[in-house]
Motif scaffolding. Sequence first.
Motif, PDB file in Angstrom:
ATOM      1  N   ARG A 108       0.842  -1.196   0.000  1.00 32.04           N
ATOM      2  CA  ARG A 108       0.000   0.000   0.000  1.00 32.04           C
ATOM      3  C   ARG A 108       0.879   1.248   0.000  1.00 32.04           C
ATOM      4  NH1 ARG A 108      -3.257  -1.655   5.322  1.00 32.04           N
ATOM      5  NH2 ARG A 108      -1.131  -2.332   5.822  1.00 32.04           N
ATOM      6  N   ILE A 109       0.302   2.312  -0.498  1.00 36.61           N
ATOM      7  CA  ILE A 109       0.997   3.597  -0.447  1.00 36.61           C
ATOM      8  C   ILE A 109       0.197   4.528   0.473  1.00 36.61           C
ATOM      9  CG2 ILE A 109      -0.153   4.472  -2.532  1.00 36.61           C
ATOM     10  CD1 ILE A 109       2.580   5.935  -3.085  1.00 36.61           C
ATOM     11  N   ALA A 110       0.886   5.143   1.396  1.00 37.11           N
ATOM     12  CA  ALA A 110       0.259   6.063   2.345  1.00 37.11           C
ATOM     13  C   ALA A 110       0.684   7.485   2.011  1.00 37.11           C
ATOM     14  CB  ALA A 110       0.669   5.709   3.768  1.00 37.11           C
ATOM     15  N   VAL A 111      -0.295   8.386   1.946  1.00 38.91           N
ATOM     16  CA  VAL A 111      -0.048   9.790   1.602  1.00 38.91           C
ATOM     17  C   VAL A 111      -0.687  10.666   2.675  1.00 38.91           C
ATOM     18  CG1 VAL A 111      -0.321  11.575  -0.145  1.00 38.91           C
ATOM     19  CG2 VAL A 111      -0.074   9.192  -0.850  1.00 38.91           C
ATOM     20  N   PHE A 112       0.039  11.695   3.098  1.00 44.25           N
ATOM     21  CA  PHE A 112      -0.445  12.598   4.137  1.00 44.25           C
ATOM     22  C   PHE A 112      -0.697  13.982   3.533  1.00 44.25           C
ATOM     23  CE2 PHE A 112       1.930   9.289   6.188  1.00 44.25           C
ATOM     24  CZ  PHE A 112       1.215   8.998   7.324  1.00 44.25           C
ATOM     25  N   THR A 113      -1.902  14.487   3.709  1.00 42.25           N
ATOM     26  CA  THR A 113      -2.263  15.796   3.156  1.00 42.25           C
ATOM     27  C   THR A 113      -2.855  16.676   4.258  1.00 42.25           C
ATOM     28  OG1 THR A 113      -4.463  14.982   2.529  1.00 42.25           O
ATOM     29  CG2 THR A 113      -2.708  14.820   0.877  1.00 42.25           C
ATOM     30  N   THR A 114      -2.952  17.967   3.958  1.00 47.61           N
ATOM     31  CA  THR A 114      -3.511  18.927   4.911  1.00 47.61           C
ATOM     32  C   THR A 114      -4.561  19.793   4.212  1.00 47.61           C
ATOM     33  OG1 THR A 114      -1.877  20.616   4.372  1.00 47.61           O
ATOM     34  CG2 THR A 114      -1.312  19.053   6.114  1.00 47.61           C
ATOM     35  N   PRO A 163      -2.568  26.026   9.165  1.00 46.77           N
ATOM     36  CA  PRO A 163      -1.285  25.971   9.879  1.00 46.77           C
ATOM     37  C   PRO A 163      -0.533  24.662   9.642  1.00 46.77           C
ATOM     38  CG  PRO A 163      -2.995  26.871  11.298  1.00 46.77           C
ATOM     39  CD  PRO A 163      -3.696  26.360  10.069  1.00 46.77           C
ATOM     40  N   SER A 164      -1.273  23.583   9.469  1.00 47.25           N
ATOM     41  CA  SER A 164      -0.627  22.299   9.212  1.00 47.25           C
ATOM     42  C   SER A 164       0.068  22.295   7.856  1.00 47.25           C
ATOM     43  CB  SER A 164      -1.662  21.166   9.274  1.00 47.25           C
ATOM     44  OG  SER A 164      -2.236  21.083  10.564  1.00 47.25           O
ATOM     45  N   ALA A 165      -0.566  22.939   6.862  1.00 48.77           N
ATOM     46  CA  ALA A 165       0.072  23.029   5.547  1.00 48.77           C
ATOM     47  C   ALA A 165       1.364  23.835   5.643  1.00 48.77           C
ATOM     48  CB  ALA A 165      -0.894  23.666   4.549  1.00 48.77           C
ATOM     49  N   ALA A 166       1.342  24.892   6.443  1.00 48.71           N
ATOM     50  CA  ALA A 166       2.559  25.691   6.628  1.00 48.71           C
ATOM     51  C   ALA A 166       3.648  24.878   7.317  1.00 48.71           C
ATOM     52  CB  ALA A 166       2.223  26.937   7.441  1.00 48.71           C
ATOM     53  N   ALA A 167       3.244  24.015   8.250  1.00 50.62           N
ATOM     54  CA  ALA A 167       4.230  23.187   8.945  1.00 50.62           C
ATOM     55  C   ALA A 167       4.878  22.186   7.994  1.00 50.62           C
ATOM     56  CB  ALA A 167       3.549  22.461  10.102  1.00 50.62           C
ATOM     57  N   LEU A 168       4.085  21.614   7.093  1.00 59.42           N
ATOM     58  CA  LEU A 168       4.657  20.685   6.117  1.00 59.42           C
ATOM     59  C   LEU A 168       5.613  21.398   5.172  1.00 59.42           C
ATOM     60  CD1 LEU A 168       1.813  18.193   5.067  1.00 59.42           C
ATOM     61  CD2 LEU A 168       3.819  17.767   6.487  1.00 59.42           C
ATOM     62  N   ARG A 169       5.260  22.610   4.790  1.00 61.15           N
ATOM     63  CA  ARG A 169       6.166  23.368   3.922  1.00 61.15           C
ATOM     64  C   ARG A 169       7.478  23.667   4.629  1.00 61.15           C
ATOM     65  NH1 ARG A 169       1.296  26.012   2.400  1.00 61.15           N
ATOM     66  NH2 ARG A 169       1.745  27.706   3.884  1.00 61.15           N
ATOM     67  N   LEU A 170       7.395  23.817   5.946  1.00 63.09           N
ATOM     68  CA  LEU A 170       8.593  24.094   6.723  1.00 63.09           C
ATOM     69  C   LEU A 170       9.590  22.938   6.634  1.00 63.09           C
ATOM     70  CD1 LEU A 170      10.107  25.964   8.626  1.00 63.09           C
ATOM     71  CD2 LEU A 170       8.814  24.970  10.544  1.00 63.09           C
ATOM     72  N   PHE A 171       9.081  21.700   6.545  1.00 66.53           N
ATOM     73  CA  PHE A 171       9.971  20.559   6.364  1.00 66.53           C
ATOM     74  C   PHE A 171      10.847  20.754   5.128  1.00 66.53           C
ATOM     75  CE2 PHE A 171       7.018  17.694   8.881  1.00 66.53           C
ATOM     76  CZ  PHE A 171       7.929  17.491   9.909  1.00 66.53           C
TER      77      PHE A 171
END
Length: 269
Positions: A226-232, A237-245
Amino acid sequence: MSEAHGTGGQQEERRTAVLGQQDHRAGTEPLHGQAGGHGPRRTERANQPGGRSHLHSLARHRPKTRRRPRPEQLRPGIRLMLTAFGDVPALVIGRRDDVLAWNRTAHALLAGHLPYDAPERPRQRPNVARLVFLDPHTRELYADWRSKARDTAADLRVTAARFPDDPELAELIGELTLHSTEFVSLWAAHPVHTCTTPTRVFRHPLVGPMTLHNELMELSHDPGRRIAVFTTDTDSPSAAALRLFADLGVAPPSGGRGAEVSQGRRRSV
């Protein structure tokens, strides 16, 4: 004394050999055809557990030794698809919950304390179930760890029913049983469902809390994978946190405390 002992030992060996021959004949002769009133009783005793026929039957039907399956491999196309997700966290999970591959963002999100290239070493691959139940970092990562643990145990039950003859899967379940009382409790409750589209709150030590949607999709041409994908949510704020990565470069670390769970026992995501 030594000669007497040696003679006694030889006698015992011969006695054992003779008894073995007698047992072989008794076990292979048709007992029900013997004359006399003791025939039925001898037949009954012989067929009981521990009786001669019963033991010979067990000897003739020895269980086959299971071969250890080959490590799971990914098709090149799956790796290309993983790369195409870019900064969106994505990983491929094998049928035993091993992480077969992940992109840098998924690695930073879920297990930055482990080596980035760990999935490339088949016998040391991170394992989702091991991380959930045995790794302190992962326990702290999920705001509702209990819900994640319950879903993981339920998903593992589905997998065990689908692949009942997989020895490495049985070893994984046995290891979790020995080392996690929470797993024992959840497993005893017989939960059965697959993890598909949960929304979870992550408490990441670098970027703080994030609410992420997890899509888990079967690979139709790769059974059990399976492939697992994480989205916001967009502009959250969560999208901004992912961009910070991505802004931080998400450099692959060499290892850490949690790496002991993955490597010391051969084990862990």
